[in-house]
Scaffold this active site. Structure first.
Site, short mmCIF file in Angstrom:
data_model
loop_
_atom_site.label_atom_id
_atom_site.label_comp_id
_atom_site.label_asym_id
_atom_site.label_seq_id
_atom_site.Cartn_x
_atom_site.Cartn_y
_atom_site.Cartn_z
N ASP A 42 0.86 -1.19 0.00
CA ASP A 42 0.00 0.00 0.00
C ASP A 42 0.89 1.24 0.00
O ASP A 42 1.96 1.23 0.61
CB ASP A 42 -0.91 0.01 1.23
CG ASP A 42 -2.16 0.85 0.99
OD1 ASP A 42 -3.25 0.27 0.84
OD2 ASP A 42 -2.04 2.09 0.93
N LYS B 218 -19.59 -7.12 -13.53
CA LYS B 218 -19.49 -6.38 -12.27
C LYS B 218 -20.27 -5.07 -12.34
O LYS B 218 -21.04 -4.73 -11.43
CB LYS B 218 -18.02 -6.12 -11.96
CG LYS B 218 -17.77 -5.10 -10.88
CD LYS B 218 -18.18 -5.61 -9.51
CE LYS B 218 -18.29 -4.45 -8.53
NZ LYS B 218 -18.37 -4.87 -7.17
N CYS C 219 -20.25 2.12 -4.57
CA CYS C 219 -20.38 1.16 -5.66
C CYS C 219 -21.56 1.51 -6.57
O CYS C 219 -21.39 1.83 -7.74
CB CYS C 219 -20.58 -0.23 -5.08
SG CYS C 219 -19.33 -0.63 -3.87
N1 SAJ Z 1 -30.84 1.30 -1.69
C1 SAJ Z 1 -32.11 1.82 -1.96
N2 SAJ Z 1 -33.11 0.93 -2.28
C2 SAJ Z 1 -32.89 -0.41 -2.32
C3 SAJ Z 1 -31.61 -0.93 -2.05
C4 SAJ Z 1 -30.59 -0.04 -1.73
O1 SAJ Z 1 -32.34 3.03 -1.94
O2 SAJ Z 1 -33.85 -1.14 -2.62
C5 SAJ Z 1 -29.72 2.22 -1.39
C6 SAJ Z 1 -29.14 2.02 0.00
O3 SAJ Z 1 -29.85 2.77 0.95
C7 SAJ Z 1 -27.73 2.51 -0.19
C8 SAJ Z 1 -27.41 2.13 -1.64
O4 SAJ Z 1 -28.65 1.90 -2.25
O5 SAJ Z 1 -27.66 3.92 -0.06
C9 SAJ Z 1 -26.48 0.94 -1.85
O6 SAJ Z 1 -26.62 -0.05 -0.87
P1 SAJ Z 1 -26.56 -1.64 -1.14
O7 SAJ Z 1 -26.67 -2.32 0.17
O8 SAJ Z 1 -27.58 -2.01 -2.14
O9 SAJ Z 1 -25.16 -1.91 -1.83
P2 SAJ Z 1 -23.59 -1.60 -1.48
O10 SAJ Z 1 -23.20 -0.38 -2.25
O11 SAJ Z 1 -23.31 -1.61 -0.01
O12 SAJ Z 1 -22.89 -2.90 -2.11
C10 SAJ Z 1 -23.06 -3.23 -3.48
C11 SAJ Z 1 -23.40 -4.71 -3.63
N3 SAJ Z 1 -23.90 -4.96 -4.98
C12 SAJ Z 1 -25.07 -5.58 -5.21
O13 SAJ Z 1 -25.82 -5.93 -4.33
C13 SAJ Z 1 -25.41 -5.81 -6.64
C14 SAJ Z 1 -22.17 -5.55 -3.34
O14 SAJ Z 1 -22.42 -6.92 -3.58
C15 SAJ Z 1 -20.99 -5.10 -4.20
O15 SAJ Z 1 -19.80 -5.84 -3.92
C16 SAJ Z 1 -20.72 -3.66 -3.89
O16 SAJ Z 1 -21.89 -2.90 -4.22
C17 SAJ Z 1 -19.51 -3.21 -4.72
O17 SAJ Z 1 -18.39 -3.18 -4.16
O18 SAJ Z 1 -19.65 -2.99 -5.91
#
Ligand code: SAJ
Length: 420
Positions: free
Chosen positions: A32, A204, A258
Site C-alpha cells: 500500500d 461487475k 459502488c
Molecule cells: N438502496 C435503496 N433501495 C434499495 C436498495 C438499496 O435506496 O432497494 C440504497 C441504499 O440505501 C444505499 C445504496 O442503495 O444507499 C447501496 O446499498 P446496497 O446495500 O444495495 O449496496 P452496497 O453499495 O453496499 O454494495 C453493493 C453490492 N452490490 C449488489 O448488491 C449488486 C455488493 O455486492 C458489491 O460488492 C458492492 O456494491 C460493490 O463493491 O460494488
C-alpha cells in the site's frame, strides 16, 4: 509449493483478500502507498472496520504469512485491488490501477499471474493492463496469465461473502481464466464461472447498475404515488407478490462507493447509448433535493425552524458515510436562513450537528427526518420524543416507523412515496 502472492492495495477489498489467501497457506506481501496502513499491518493491526477482519489479520501476521510493504516484491501472483474513484466529470480515475500495474512491470516473469480485482470501466484489462505489461521484456500473451476477477462482497459481511459468493473470472484467454479460477478455489466455496476479461468487467458493472436502475424506478414510482395520494410501499409490496417481479425500495437517494458510481463507468464508454443508465443515475441523485422540498412543504417554510435528522450513513446498521445522500440533504438544509440542524446517528462519532442522545437531538424540533433505518432506532421512546418536540412532524424516507402507532401518539406522520 504454494505461490507467493503480492496484493496491491490494502483497502476494503485488498486486505480481506490478502488475509484470506494468507490463512489458506499462501505467502502474501501486501502493498500500500499509505505508510500508516503498512506500519499498522506489520504490527498485526488494521485501520478499517469490518467484522472479524482484525482477528484474521492478527493471526496471519503473527504466523508470518502476511507481511506489508510500500513496494511490491517479486512474486508468482499479483492481485491489483486499488481504488478506482470517480472524477468530477463522472469518468473513472484509473491512475491507481495504472501506477500499480507499472510498479510490477520490472518484477514480472514467465508464468506469473496478474489479476485485476478493482471495479473498472469495460476493456480496462485489454486497453490498460495488457499494454502496460508489454513494457516488460516478456511476450505478454504467451508468458503471462492475466484476468479480471471482480470483487462482489458487501461491506459488513466481507469475510463471509468472499468465501460463499459465486465469482466470475474473465481471462485474456481461456488458460488465464482457468489458472485464476484454480487459485480462488483455494478458499471460495461458491461457483467460479470463467469467461473473457471484458465480459467479467461488464458483469461487475451490470450487477450494480441493475440495482441502481431498479432503485430509480422505485423512486420514480414513489413520486408518482405521492401525486396520486396512494402508498408506493404498498404498490411495491403487492407487486412483488408476482413471481417474476422484484421491485427495489425507494429512499432519499443511493449512497456507498459502488452503486452510485459504477453505472457511470458504462456511461463513460457509451454516453450516447446508455440512456436508461444515465437517467437512473440522475433520478437517484435528485432524491435528496426531493426530500428537501417535501420537508419544505410539510413546514411551509424551513426558515428559522429546527430540523432533526436521524441516520446519516449510506445504509442501515453501518458506520460508512461514503457518498451518503443524507449529506447532500444536510447541505441543502444548511442553505436555509436561520435553520437549526440537529443530527443523531448511533454509528457516527464525529460529524457536525451531532447529538449523542436521540432525545436531545429531537428536543424543540419542528421536523424529524428519518434518513437511514438503523435497527437501533426502534428502541426510541416515541412518546418522549413527541412531548419534547415543538411541532411533532415526522418525515420517514424509509418506511421505517409504524404509521398507526405514531398517529395515535399524535404525530403528523409523513412518508416518502405516500401522498396526503
Ligand atoms: N438502496 C435503496 N433501495 C434499495 C436498495 C438499496 O435506496 O432497494 C440504497 C441504499 O440505501 C444505499 C445504496 O442503495 O444507499 C447501496 O446499498 P446496497 O446495500 O444495495 O449496496 P452496497 O453499495 O453496499 O454494495 C453493493 C453490492 N452490490 C449488489 O448488491 C449488486 C455488493 O455486492 C458489491 O460488492 C458492492 O456494491 C460493490 O463493491 O460494488
Amino acid at each position: 509449493m504454494k505461490e507467493k502472492i503480492c496484493v496491491l492495495g490494502l483497502g476494503y477489498i485488498g486486505l480481506p483478500t490478502a488475509a484470506m489467501f494468507a490463512s489458506n497457506g499462501f505467502d502474501i506481501i501486501g502493498v500500500d502507498v499509505n505508510e500508516k496502513v503498512v506500519n499498522a499491518l506489520n504490527k498485526g493491526e488494521i485501520i478499517i472496520e469490518e467484522p472479524y477482519l482484525d482477528v484474521m489479520v492478527r493471526d496471519v501476521v503473527v504466523s508470518g504469512k502476511l507481511k506489508a510493504s510500500v513496494k511490491p516484491e517479486v512474486s508468482d501472483v499479483y492481485i491489483i485491488a486499488v481504488p478506482t474513484p470517480i472524477n468530477e466529470d463522472k469518468t473513472a480515475d484509473m491512475s491507481y490501477v495504472i501506477s500499480a500495474t507499472r510498479s510490477i512491470v520490472p518484477l514480472v516473469k514467465k508464468g506469473d499471474i496478474i489479476i485485476l480485482e478493482s471495479t473498472s470501466p469495460p476493456k480496462t484489462v485489454e486497453d490498460i493492463i495488457v499494454p502496460i505489461l508489454k513494457e516488460s521484456s516478456l511476450d505478454v500473451e504467451e508468458d503471462l496469465y492475466i484476468a479480471h476477477s471482480p470483487e462482489r462482497v458487501i461491506p459488513g459481511k466481507i469475510l463471509f461473502e468472499l468465501v460463499e459468493n459465486n465469482r466470475i473470472v474473465g481471462g485474456i484467454d481461456e488458460e488465464s481464466a482457468l489458472k485464476v479460477k484454480k487459485l480462488y478455489q483455494s478458499f471460495v466455496k461458491g461457483e467460479i464461472y470463467t469467461t473473457n476479461a471484458t465480459t467479467a468487467e461488464m458483469c461487475k458493472l451490470t450487477e450494480n447498475t441493475f440495482r441502481d436502475v431498479n432503485i430509480a424506478l422505485a423512486n420514480e414510482l414513489a413520486m408518482i404515488c405521492e401525486q396520486m395520494n396512494i402508498n408506493v410501499w404498498d404498490v411495491i409490496k403487492f407487486s412483488n407478490k408476482h413471481p417474476r417481479v422484484n421491485l427495489h425500495q425507494p429512499g432519499p437517494g443511493v449512497g456507498g462507493h459502488c452503486i452510485a458510481v459504477d453505472p457511470w463507468f458504462i456511461v463513460e464508454k457509451f454516453p450516447e447509448t446508455a440512456k436508461m443508465i444515465t437517467l437512473s443515475r440522475t433520478i437517484n441523485d435528485s432524491m435528496p433535493e426531493y426530500v428537501f422540498n417535501r420537508s419544505r412543504k410539510i413546514l411551509g417554510t424551513l426558515k428559522d425552524k429546527k430540523v432533526t435528522i436521524l441516520g446519516i450513513t449510506y445504509k442501515p446498521d453501518v458506520d460508512d458515510m461514503r457518498e451518503s445522500p443524507i449529506i447532500e440533504l444536510i447541505e441543502l438544509l444548511e442553505e436555509v436562513s436561520g435553520i437549526t440542524i440537529s443530527i443523531h446517528d448511533p454509528y457516527v462519532q464525529d460529524f457536525k450537528y451531532l447529538e449523542k442522545d436521540i432525545y436531545t437531538a429531537c428536543k424543540d424540533s419542528d421536523l424529524v427526518i428519518l434518513g437511514v433505518n438503523h435497527k437501533l432506532f426502534s428502541d426510541a421512546n416515541m412518546d418522549r420524543i413527541y412531548k419534547d418536540m415543538k411541532q411533532a412532524n415526522i418525515l420517514d424516507t424509509r418506511n421505517f416507523f409504524d404509521e398507526k402507532a405514531l398517529v395515535e401518539i399524535g404525530f403528523n406522520y409523513n412518508l416518502l412515496g405516500k401522498g396526503k
